[in-house]
Design a protein around this motif. Structure first.
Motif, PDB file in Angstrom:
ATOM      1  N   GLY A 317      30.572  54.734  50.193  1.00 49.62           N
ATOM      2  CA  GLY A 317      30.292  53.058  49.509  1.00 49.62           C
ATOM      3  C   GLY A 317      30.902  51.867  50.336  1.00 49.62           C
ATOM      4  O   GLY A 317      31.733  51.614  50.869  1.00 49.62           O
ATOM      5  N   GLN A 318      29.850  51.284  50.566  1.00 46.46           N
ATOM      6  CA  GLN A 318      29.895  50.297  51.847  1.00 46.46           C
ATOM      7  C   GLN A 318      30.975  49.146  51.561  1.00 46.46           C
ATOM      8  O   GLN A 318      32.110  48.971  51.946  1.00 46.46           O
ATOM      9  CB  GLN A 318      28.884  48.860  52.139  1.00 46.46           C
ATOM     10  N   ASP A 319      31.715  49.293  50.597  1.00 42.12           N
ATOM     11  CA  ASP A 319      32.845  47.873  49.834  1.00 42.12           C
ATOM     12  C   ASP A 319      34.080  48.643  50.111  1.00 42.12           C
ATOM     13  O   ASP A 319      34.940  47.853  50.994  1.00 42.12           O
ATOM     14  CB  ASP A 319      32.485  47.486  48.084  1.00 42.12           C
ATOM     15  N   MET A 320      34.037  50.002  49.529  1.00 44.00           N
ATOM     16  CA  MET A 320      35.539  50.759  49.383  1.00 44.00           C
ATOM     17  C   MET A 320      35.785  50.382  51.257  1.00 44.00           C
ATOM     18  O   MET A 320      36.654  50.445  51.497  1.00 44.00           O
ATOM     19  CB  MET A 320      35.131  51.369  48.465  1.00 44.00           C
ATOM     20  N   MET A 321      34.805  51.360  51.989  1.00 50.21           N
ATOM     21  CA  MET A 321      35.467  50.967  54.189  1.00 50.21           C
ATOM     22  C   MET A 321      35.766  49.738  53.764  1.00 50.21           C
ATOM     23  O   MET A 321      36.509  49.845  54.161  1.00 50.21           O
ATOM     24  CB  MET A 321      33.988  51.711  54.648  1.00 50.21           C
ATOM     25  N   LEU A 322      35.253  48.789  54.017  1.00 48.87           N
ATOM     26  CA  LEU A 322      35.240  47.233  54.217  1.00 48.87           C
ATOM     27  C   LEU A 322      36.578  47.011  53.679  1.00 48.87           C
ATOM     28  O   LEU A 322      37.808  46.695  54.234  1.00 48.87           O
ATOM     29  CB  LEU A 322      34.479  46.661  53.346  1.00 48.87           C
ATOM     30  N   ALA A 323      37.000  46.610  52.767  1.00 45.43           N
ATOM     31  CA  ALA A 323      38.396  47.100  52.287  1.00 45.43           C
ATOM     32  C   ALA A 323      39.612  48.064  52.611  1.00 45.43           C
ATOM     33  O   ALA A 323      40.997  47.434  53.175  1.00 45.43           O
ATOM     34  CB  ALA A 323      38.367  47.129  49.752  1.00 45.43           C
ATOM     35  N   GLY A 324      38.939  48.825  52.562  1.00 47.51           N
ATOM     36  CA  GLY A 324      40.421  50.109  53.561  1.00 47.51           C
ATOM     37  C   GLY A 324      40.167  49.948  54.589  1.00 47.51           C
ATOM     38  O   GLY A 324      41.038  50.191  54.991  1.00 47.51           O
ATOM     39  N   VAL A 388      44.993  39.429  50.533  1.00 47.77           N
ATOM     40  CA  VAL A 388      43.476  40.041  50.423  1.00 47.77           C
ATOM     41  C   VAL A 388      42.697  41.441  50.470  1.00 47.77           C
ATOM     42  O   VAL A 388      41.596  41.694  49.983  1.00 47.77           O
ATOM     43  CB  VAL A 388      42.604  39.070  52.145  1.00 47.77           C
ATOM     44  N   ALA A 389      43.747  41.789  51.104  1.00 45.83           N
ATOM     45  CA  ALA A 389      43.409  43.582  51.764  1.00 45.83           C
ATOM     46  C   ALA A 389      43.658  43.928  49.653  1.00 45.83           C
ATOM     47  O   ALA A 389      42.896  44.831  49.840  1.00 45.83           O
ATOM     48  CB  ALA A 389      43.852  44.466  52.175  1.00 45.83           C
ATOM     49  N   LYS A 390      44.524  43.740  49.275  1.00 44.68           N
ATOM     50  CA  LYS A 390      44.685  44.619  48.135  1.00 44.68           C
ATOM     51  C   LYS A 390      43.988  44.069  46.776  1.00 44.68           C
ATOM     52  O   LYS A 390      43.529  44.837  45.787  1.00 44.68           O
ATOM     53  CB  LYS A 390      45.991  44.159  47.942  1.00 44.68           C
ATOM     54  N   GLU A 391      43.080  42.744  47.196  1.00 43.39           N
ATOM     55  CA  GLU A 391      42.431  41.936  45.928  1.00 43.39           C
ATOM     56  C   GLU A 391      41.008  43.028  45.952  1.00 43.39           C
ATOM     57  O   GLU A 391      40.424  43.304  45.581  1.00 43.39           O
ATOM     58  CB  GLU A 391      42.325  40.163  45.972  1.00 43.39           C
ATOM     59  N   ALA A 392      40.743  43.116  48.244  1.00 43.11           N
ATOM     60  CA  ALA A 392      38.705  43.972  47.930  1.00 43.11           C
ATOM     61  C   ALA A 392      39.769  45.205  47.647  1.00 43.11           C
ATOM     62  O   ALA A 392      38.858  45.559  46.791  1.00 43.11           O
ATOM     63  CB  ALA A 392      39.774  44.155  49.706  1.00 43.11           C
ATOM     64  N   ASP A 393      40.672  46.288  47.483  1.00 48.42           N
ATOM     65  CA  ASP A 393      40.933  47.391  47.015  1.00 48.42           C
ATOM     66  C   ASP A 393      40.778  47.445  45.220  1.00 48.42           C
ATOM     67  O   ASP A 393      40.218  48.602  45.102  1.00 48.42           O
ATOM     68  CB  ASP A 393      41.901  48.067  47.091  1.00 48.42           C
ATOM     69  N   PHE A 394      40.990  46.618  44.790  1.00 56.05           N
ATOM     70  CA  PHE A 394      40.717  46.495  43.952  1.00 56.05           C
ATOM     71  C   PHE A 394      40.095  46.043  42.602  1.00 56.05           C
ATOM     72  O   PHE A 394      39.575  46.631  42.036  1.00 56.05           O
ATOM     73  CB  PHE A 394      42.518  45.070  42.139  1.00 56.05           C
ATOM     74  N   GLU A 395      38.783  45.153  43.397  1.00 56.07           N
ATOM     75  CA  GLU A 395      37.877  44.605  43.249  1.00 56.07           C
ATOM     76  C   GLU A 395      36.547  45.654  43.052  1.00 56.07           C
ATOM     77  O   GLU A 395      35.840  46.361  42.433  1.00 56.07           O
ATOM     78  CB  GLU A 395      37.407  43.447  43.884  1.00 56.07           C
TER      79      GLU A 395
END
Length: 965
Positions: A317-324, A388-395
Motif C-alpha cells: 500500500g502506498q500510504d503505509m510505505m510512505l509512513a514506514g 509526524v511519522a508515528k501519526e502517519a503509522d497509526f492513520e
C-alpha cells in the motif's frame, strides 16, 4: 555512482597512512569523502516521474554479473542517510578516540579504513540493481561489521559479539543467495527493477521470496535473529551509532521495501513480515525497559523499532510505505543521535550504567538538550519528526486495505509496542540525566571532564534535523511519495495521505495520547510493577542460550565427524576421500538416467602398448619396497599419460605433463632423502588388500564415468568450437594457452592463487619462524644462520677446478664434474628455451606455465649440480616477492581491462612497428601469462629453498648437534 564507490575505496586504502601520520585528526579529512559524495547525491537527485539514472558495465555477462547501478528515489533517500550520518560519525570519531591519558589505540588505522569502507559498501548496496552485485555488497558489509564489532579484539566479549554477528548474518545471507538464484532463474533476470516490475509466480518463487526474507530478517535483527544486535554493543560507540542505528541494520528493511511493490501479495510475504515484525516490536520493547546499560536500552529499542518499520514497509500500500519510510528516516536521526550522546557520556564519566549517573543534566546542559530532543522524537512527541511519522503509522494502519481484517490486530500490536517505546525513552532520559533524589552528583559525574564542542556537533546536527523535518515535513513527504507511488494502490483512498505536523483531532491523536498516557503511568509506576513481580519474566533471555547451544552442538558434531574421517593419518584421510569419490557418483549413476555406453578401446596400435607400460609400472609400484624406485615407477605412469596426450593431438598438454612429472619427481627425491630407503615390510603388508581394493575401485569408477559421460553427449562438443574461439576471440592459434589466459582466465587466476598459498604454506612449515628470504649465497657462508660445514674431505673423482661457484663450498664426495660441466653449458640453453616457450605459447605449444616449468627445471639442475649456495648465486631473489609480483601482475591485468571499459581479463591485440624487426603483434594476455610464468618460477624456487637448501642446512648441522650432546 562509480566515482563515489571508487572514492570510498581509495579513502579506505589511504586511511591507515593518514591515521599513522595525523592520529585521530585524520578522521576529519576522511569525513569529507562521504560528505562530498552526499553533495553529488543532492545535485543528481532523481527527477520525479523521469528517467532513473543507471550505470551498466558488462562484467561476466554469461553469469549475469554485470555491474548495474540504479539511482531511484529509495536509493537516494537511503544514500542520504548512509552518507550524511557516515560523515557525521567520522567527524565524531576524532573526539571519541581522544583519550585523556594520552593512550592511543593500536588498531585505530584499520578501524578508520574499515569504517570508511563500510560507508562505501553500504552505498553500493542501496544503489545496486543487480541482485548478485547487491549480495556482494551485502556480504562486504557483514565482513566489515565483524571487524568493527571486534575492534577491541583483546576483550572476550568483543570477540564473541563479532563472531555471533558474523555467523547469524552470514547464515541469513547464504539463504538469501539461494533465494536470489531462484528468483533470477524463474524470472529470467537478476535486475531488481525488472524483477519487481514483472514478478514471477509459483511455488518455487514463493520459496525464493521467503529465503530472501530470511536474509533481510537476519540483517535487521528481527526475531528469531534479534540477539546479535544487543551483543554487538561491545563495539565502539561510533560503530553502534552508524551500523546499528542508521546503516547496516537498515539494509534488511531496505530490501523489504525494495521488494514489497512486486511481492507484497506473494504467499508467505505478509504473514512472515508482519508476524515477525510485531513479535519483535513487543518482545524487544519489553526487554528494553529492563536494562540498566544506556547502550543496551537503545539496542533493544532499535530491535523493537526495526520490527515496527518492517511491518510498515512490508505490508503493501502506498500510504503505509510512505509512513514506514518516514519512520525509517526519523529512527535513523534520533537513534544515531542518542548513541552518540551515550558515547559522550561514557567518554566523560567512564560509565553507561544508569545506576551510577545522577545530576548529569545539570552538569552537561547542552548534551541534555540534545538528548531530550532526540528522545522526544523517539517517544513521538510533537513537533519532532518521530511524532509526524508515528501519526502517519497509526492513520495508515487504521485505514489499511492491504491488511484486510487483520488491520485492527496489527494496529493494536503497534500501539502496545509504542507504549514500550515511551517507557524506555523516559527510562533512557531519566537514567542518564535525572537527579534521582540524590543531594548532589554521583562520584563519576562529579569528576567528569567536559567534552569539547566538536564532540557535540554531530549529535546536535542530527537532533536539529529531526526537529526541522518535524516542523516542515513537506519536503520529506514529497521525496518519499516518489517511491511510495510506485506501489499499487491498496484501495480507492490509498495514496492520499501526506506527512504533516497536525492533521487535526482524530484516531491517530487519540492513540498517541493513549500511548503517552499509559507509557508515562507505567514509567512512574515502575516500582509498583516490580513489587507485583511483573518484570521477572525475560522472554528474550533464552535467545543467547539457544545460540550457544547450537554452536556447542555444531562443535561436538564436527569433532565427532572429524574423529571418524580425519584421524591424523594421511592414508585414512585419503581413503575417505577416495571412497566418497567411488560411492557417490556410482550410486547416482545406478539410480539415475544414463545413456548406453559406446566407446573404442584404442585408436592406434601404439596406444595399447603405452597403456600396458603404464599398467606394468603401476602394478610394480605397489609391490616395490624401495621408496625411490616406487616414485620412479609412478613417474613412468605420468610420462605414459603424456605420450597418450601427444598421440591424441595435444602436444601442449603433453609438454606440460612431461615438465610437471619431471618436477614432481625432483620434489619427491628432495623429500625422500630424509626418509629411510625402504618402507617397513610389516606396515606395507598390513593394509595392502584395502589399498588394492580402493585403487581398483577408483580406477574402475573414473573409467566408467568417462565412458558414460562421453555417451551422454548429444550435441557438438565444445572442444570442436574452441579452436575458432581461440583464434578469432583470443587471437591465438594455441587453443590450450588461449583457454588458460583468456577464455577461462578466471579459473587460471584462482589456480595460481592456490599455488601461491601452497608455496607459502610449505615454506612456512619448513622454516617455522621465518618464511621470507632468498636462498643462501657464497658470500653468506660465514653467517651463523646458514651453518658451517666440517672440513671438506678430498675426493679423487673431482679436480680443484669448479665450474659452478656454489661447488666451492660443497663436499667433494657429492660433486660430479660431468654434471657441473653439463649444467654450465646447458643452463643458458634451457633458459632460452623457457623464454621461447613463453613468447610463442599463444600460437605454438608452450605458454607461461610451460615456460615457467622449464625455467624451474633449469633451477633444479643448477641446484643438483652446485648445491644450495649455487641456487642463491643463480637467482638471488626472494621467492615470496617473485610469487607476489606474479600474482599482482596477473590480477592487475583484470583491473586494467575493467578500467579500460573491457570485460575483466579480456585481451586485445597491440600492433607495433619495430625497426629492423618490422611489424610486431602481441596480445595483452601476454602480461597475464607473464604473471603465471613468475609464479611458477617463484614456486619452484620456494620449493628448492625450503625442501632443498633448508633441509641441506639441517642435515649438515645434525652431526654437529649429536656430537655436542
Amino acid at each position: 555512482m562509480l566515482v563515489i564507490l571508487l572514492a570510498h575505496a581509495i579513502a579506505a586504502a589511504v586511511a591507515p597512512v593518514l591515521v599513522h601520520r595525523w592520529g585521530r585528526l585524520a578522521f576529519y579529512p576522511l569525513a569529507l569523502v562521504p560528505a562530498a559524495s552526499l553533495s553529488w547525491v543532492v545535485l543528481n537527485w532523481p527527477p520525479a516521474g523521469g528517467p532513473v539514472p543507471t550505470v551498466d558495465i558488462p562484467w561476466v555477462p554469461e553469469l549475469s554479473m554485470n555491474i548495474t547501478l540504479r539511482f531511484d528515489t529509495l536509493a537516494a533517500v537511503m544514500s542520504v542517510l548512509v552518507l550524511a550520518i557516515g560523515a557525521l560519525v567520522l567527524f565524531y570519531c576524532a573526539e571519541y578516540f581522544h583519550h585523556r591519558d594520552g593512550h592511543t589505540e593500536n588498531r585505530l588505522p584499520s578501524f578508520a579504513a574499515e569504517l570508511v569502507g563500510f560507508s562505501g559498501a553500504m552505498f553500493g548496496l542501496v544503489v545496486a540493481d543487480n541482485m548478485l552485485l547487491l549480495y556482494m555488497f551485502w556480504e562486504l558489509t557483514t565482513v566489515l561489521s565483524f571487524l568493527l564489532v571486534g575492534h577491541y579484539a583483546e576483550r572476550a566479549t568483543s570477540r564473541r559479539a563479532a563472531m555471533q554477528a558474523l555467523l547469524v548474518t552470514t547464515a541469513g545471507g547464504l539463504a538469501m543467495l539461494v533465494g536470489i538464484v531462484i528468483l533470477g532463474h524463474y524470472s529470467g533476470t537478476y535486475l531488481l527493477s525488472e524483477l519487481v516490475a514483472a514478478p514471477p509466480h509459483g511455488t518455487a518463487v514463493a520459496i525464493g521470496v521467503v529465503l530472501v526474507l530470511v536474509g533481510a530478517v537476519s540483517k535487521s535483527a528481527l526475531v528469531p535473529f534479534h540477539f546479535w544486535l544487543p551483543g554487538a554493543m561491545a563495539a565502539p560507540t561510533p560503530v553502534s551509532a552508524y551500523l546499528h542505528a542508521a546503516a547496516m541494520v537498515k539494509a534488511g528493511v531496505y530490501l523489504i521495501a525494495r521488494l514489497t511493490p512486486g511481492f507484497a501479495d506473494s504467499p508467505g510475504w505478509r504473514p512472515t513480515v508482519i508476524t515477525l515484525g510485531i513479535v519483535t516490536m513487543l518482545l524487544a520493547g519489553w526487554r528494553a525497559v529492563r536494562e540498566n546499560d544506556l547502550k543496551l536500552i537503545l539496542a533493544f529499542g532499535t530491535v523493537s523499532q526495526l520490527g515496527f518499520i518492517s511491518v510498515m514497509v512490508g505490508a503493501g500500500g502506498q500510504d503505509m510505505m510512505l509512513a514506514g519510510l518516514a519512520m525509517l528516516c526519523a529512527h535513523a536521526l534520533f537513534k544515531a543521535t542518542l548513541f552518540m550522546v551515550v558515547g559522550v557520556i561514557d567518554h566523560s564519566t567512564g560509565t553507561r550504567d544508569i545506576r551510577r549517573l545522577a545530576w548529569l543534566g545539570q552538569r552537561m546542559p547542552v548534551l541534555f538538550v540534545i538528548a531530550a530532543g532526540a528522545t522526544a522524537s523517539m517517544a513521538a512527541l510533537p513537533p519532532f519528526l518521530g511524532f509526524v511519522a508515528k501519526e502517519a503509522d497509526f492513520e495508515t494502519l487504521a485505514h489499511s486495505e492491504s491488511l484486510g481484517p487483520w488491520a485492527p490486530v496489527v494496529l493494536a500490536g503497534v500501539v502496545a509496542g509504542s507504549v514500550f517505546t515511551t517507557v524506555y525513552s523516559l527510562r533512557f532520559l531519566w537514567g542518564a540525566f535525572a537527579r534521582k533524589g540524590f543531594q548532589g552528583p554521583s562520584s563519576l559525574v562529579a569528576n567528569l571532564h567536559r567534552p569539547a564542542a566538536a564532540f557535540l556537533v554531530s549529535p546536535a546536527i542530527l537532533a536539529a534535523a529531526g526537529l526541522f523535518f518535524g516542523l516542515v515535513p513537506s519536503p520529506l513527504d514529497h521525496t518519499l511519495d516518489d517511491y511510495a507511488d510506485s506501489l499499487p494502490a491498496a484501495g480507492a483512498a490509498d495514496g492520499g495521505y501526506t506527512l504533516e505536523l497536525w492533521h487535526g483531532f482524530g484516531l491517530p491523536v487519540a492513540l498517541s495520547a493513549l500511548v503517552l498516557t499509559v507509557g508515562v503511568l507505567a514509567f512512574f509506576g515502575r516500582d509498583r510493577l516490580q513489587r507485583a513481580r511483573l518484570g521477572r519474566y525475560r522472554p528474550l533471555a533464552n535467545a543467547d542460550r539457544v545460540y550457544d547451544a547450537i554452536i556447542r552442538g555444531a562443535d561436538v558434531l564436527s569433532v565427532r565427524l572429524t574423529a571418524v574421517t580425519q584421524r591424523g593419518s594421511i592414508p585414512v584421510t585419503q581413503s575417505v576421500i577416495l571412497a566418497t569419490l567411488v560411492l557417490l557418483p556410482i550410486t547416482v549413476l545406478i539410480f539415475g538416467t544414463r545413456d548406453r555406453p559406446n566407446f573404442r578401446l584404442w585408436d592406434s596400435p601404439i596406444q595399447p602398448v603405452v597403456g600396458l607400460l603404464i599398467l606394468a609400472a603401476a602394478v610394480a609400484a605397489t609391490v616395490m619396497r624401495n621408496r625411490l624406485a616406487a616414485v620412479l615407477l609412478v613417474g613412468i605412469t605420468g610420462y605414459g599419460c603424456g605420450v597418450i596426450f601427444a598421440l591424441h593431438g595435444a602436444p601442449d598438454l603433453a609438454l606440460t605433463q612431461f615438465l610437471v612429472e619431471t618436477l614432481t619427481l625432483v620434489i619427491f627425491v628432495l623429500v625422500l632423502r630424509t626418509l629411510p630407503a625402504e618402507a617397513e615390510e610389516a606396515a606395507a603388508k598390513r593394509y595392502r588388500l584395502p589399498k588394492v581394493l580402493i585403487a581398483l575401485a577408483v580406477g574402475a569408477t573414473v573409467t566408467t564415468l568417462a565412458v558414460f559421460a562421453k555417451a551422454a553427449r548429444s550435441t557438438t562438443g565444445i572442444a570442436e568450437l574452441l579452436p575458432d574461439a581461440a583464434y578469432f576471440r583470443g587471437h591465438g592459434a594455441n587453443t590450450v594457452n588461449v583457454l588458460l589466459v583468456d577464455i577461462r582466465a578466471w579459473d587460471t587466476l584462482g589456480e595460481i592463487s592456490v599455488l601461491v598459498v601452497a608455496a607459502t604454506g610449505v615454506a612456512s612449515l619448513v622454516f617455522r619462524n621465518r618464511r621470507f628470504g632468498s636462498a643462501p649465497r657464497v658470500s653468506d657462508a660465514g653467517q651463523p644462520d646458514i651453518g658451517q660445514l666440517p672440513p671438506l674431505p678430498y675426493s679423487p673423482a673431482v679436480s680443484d677446478t669448479t665450474w659452478l661457484r656454489g661447488s666451492e663450498l660443497r663436499d667433494p664426495r657429492y660433486r660430479s664434474l660431468v654434471l657441473e660441466v653439463a649444467t654450465r653449458l646447458i643452463f643458458p640453453l634451457i633458459m632460452v628455451l623457457s623464454v621461447y616457450f613463453f613468447f610463442t605459447g599463444h600460437n605454438t605449444p608452450g605458454g607461461g606455465f610451460a615456460g615457467g616449468l622449464t625455467a624451474g627445471l633449469a633451477l633444479v639442475l643448477r641446484y643438483l649440480a652446485g648445491g644450495r649456495y649455487e641456487l642463491g648465486e643463480t637467482l638471488p631473489l626472494d621467492a615470496g616477492k617473485i610469487l607476489g609480483f606474479g600474482l599482482v601482475l596477473s590480477a592487475g591485468t583484470a583491473v586494467a581491462s575493467m578500467l579500460l571499459g573491457a570485460p575483466v581479463l579480456s585481451s586485445a591485440v597491440v600492433t607495433l612497428d619495430v625497426p629492423l624487426l618490422g611489424t610486431v603483434k602481441f596480445v595483452t594476455a601476454l602480461f597475464f601469462d607473464l604473471g603465471v610464468y613468475l609464479i611458477v618460477v617463484g614456486l619452484v624456487l620456494d620449493v628448492l629453498r625450503s625442501l632443498g637448501a633448508r633441509i641441506d642446512v639441517e642435515m649438515a648441522e645434525a652431526p654437529a648437534k649429536v656430537a655436542v650432546r
